[in-house]
Enzyme design. Sequence first.
Site, mmCIF file in Angstrom:
data_model
loop_
_atom_site.group_PDB
_atom_site.id
_atom_site.type_symbol
_atom_site.label_atom_id
_atom_site.label_comp_id
_atom_site.label_asym_id
_atom_site.label_seq_id
_atom_site.Cartn_x
_atom_site.Cartn_y
_atom_site.Cartn_z
ATOM 1 C CG ASP A 61 -2.016 0.902 1.224
ATOM 2 O OD1 ASP A 61 -1.704 1.927 1.018
ATOM 3 O OD2 ASP A 61 -3.150 0.391 1.273
ATOM 4 C CB SER A 132 -10.820 12.202 -12.988
ATOM 5 O OG SER A 132 -12.088 11.932 -13.178
ATOM 6 C CE1 TYR A 156 -11.093 9.223 -8.027
ATOM 7 C CE2 TYR A 156 -12.836 10.165 -9.405
ATOM 8 C CZ TYR A 156 -11.436 9.399 -9.383
ATOM 9 O OH TYR A 156 -10.937 9.063 -10.658
ATOM 10 C CE LYS A 160 -8.052 10.224 -9.234
ATOM 11 N NZ LYS A 160 -6.566 9.454 -9.383
ATOM 12 C CG ASN A 187 -16.645 8.765 -19.471
ATOM 13 O OD1 ASN A 187 -16.494 10.171 -19.456
ATOM 14 N ND2 ASN A 187 -17.660 8.222 -18.519
#
Length: 347
Positions: A61, A132, A156, A160, A187
Amino acid sequence: MKSILVTGGCGFIGSHTCLSLLEKGYYLFVVDSCVNSSDQVLRKLKNLSIINFKLKYLKGDLRDISFLRRVFEEAKKCNKPISSVIHFAGLKSISESIRYPLEYWDNNVIGSINLFKIMEEFSCRTIVFSSSACIYGLTNQTFINEECEVKPTNPYGQTKVTIEKILKDLFVNSLSEWKILCLRYFNPVGAHHSGEIGEDPIGVPNNLFPYISQVAIKRRKELDVFGSDWKTIDGTGVRDYIHIMDLAEAHLAALEYLFDKKKNFLVLNIGTGIGTSVLELVKIFEKTNNCKIPYKLKMRRTGDVGSVIADNKKALAILNWSPKRNLEDICKDGWNWQKNNPYGFQK
Ligand code: NAD
Ligand code: WQD
């Protein structure tokens, strides 16, 4: 050949990118906790790249900084010092991030900070980061360019933006020269044409394409179409779907672009510039694969927008890259993966 660290290399985009990198002859270190993936994918990658399988997988991790240090040390010890990083590792569900914001800040931001610290420690300062399109705020523009307002509406997206800002700070303020490319994907869908690797969502898919595929394979009864009253061609949501292998190749182009640079910070939209509605995608999937996708028109999904299409001119101009595959390829390859692996990597 250079050694590249791929964080999140067992995931959807990471695994396809690994394949493109292996085909080009790079030596890869893959780090993944497999919190949202299966390391079975590595066996598939090995089969697909028989000659060039130069990959070392280290399960762990990013939040464990001593683990990360060991990865860089090990690479150095075996005379393959990591020259650059493609950083995919992160949690990616918008709805989950609204329910568990701390988990998202911890995983995505703390994990990234650890990675950047260790990169600095080992003088490795070249990075391609997975950002994103969901970081853009609402706009009336048909095509979203990199200058559009950044205003994410969920944790989220906030993570980013924060990681992009940290990278910008490193570029501006660090005494050393960082080379950074943030790719804002639209996408990503489909699968490698072999049908050996593809998207394998855990539980009920949040996203349209894997949902359609699971209806086609009869894991789900029908598709709920979220909203039929948008101002779009047929009232259903329009998005910019990009074939996963085109996206993988964009990473290769991004990395090789950075190799030639001295100091660099750039954000690029990675999409096709083509908008497709939900019902258009359903029709193309049905026609390409000669199957039926039953669907019901439902209410809009909370937080959705009508249309999101990339202005990808900057990426086309800067990277020696352009998307080559069309929606038929996406549907054919996505279905090939789904029908060969109805339950993903597990069976
Ligand atoms: P994915 O979940 O398939 O892959 C992410 C990988 O990172 C998984 O294998 C997961 O196990 C691993 N991971 C997560 N947290 C980790 C940690 N702390 N340490 C080590 N490994 C960790 O997702 P994906 O679709 O391949 O997306 C890759 C990246 O691209 C993500 O950062 C995502 O936010 C971003 N992105 C994805 C999309 C999309 O639609 N798929 C769109 C835009 C951006
Ligand atoms: C596409 C269209 C839905 C599911 C999200 C994130 C984005 C990126 C990709 C990470 C919309 C409709 C969907 C379904 C439907 N991920 N739909 N029925 O929302 O554009 O993007 O995933 O960064 O940031 O926001 O993708 O595939 O969920 O939806 O009708 O069962 O399909 O309403 O119009 P989206 P999506």
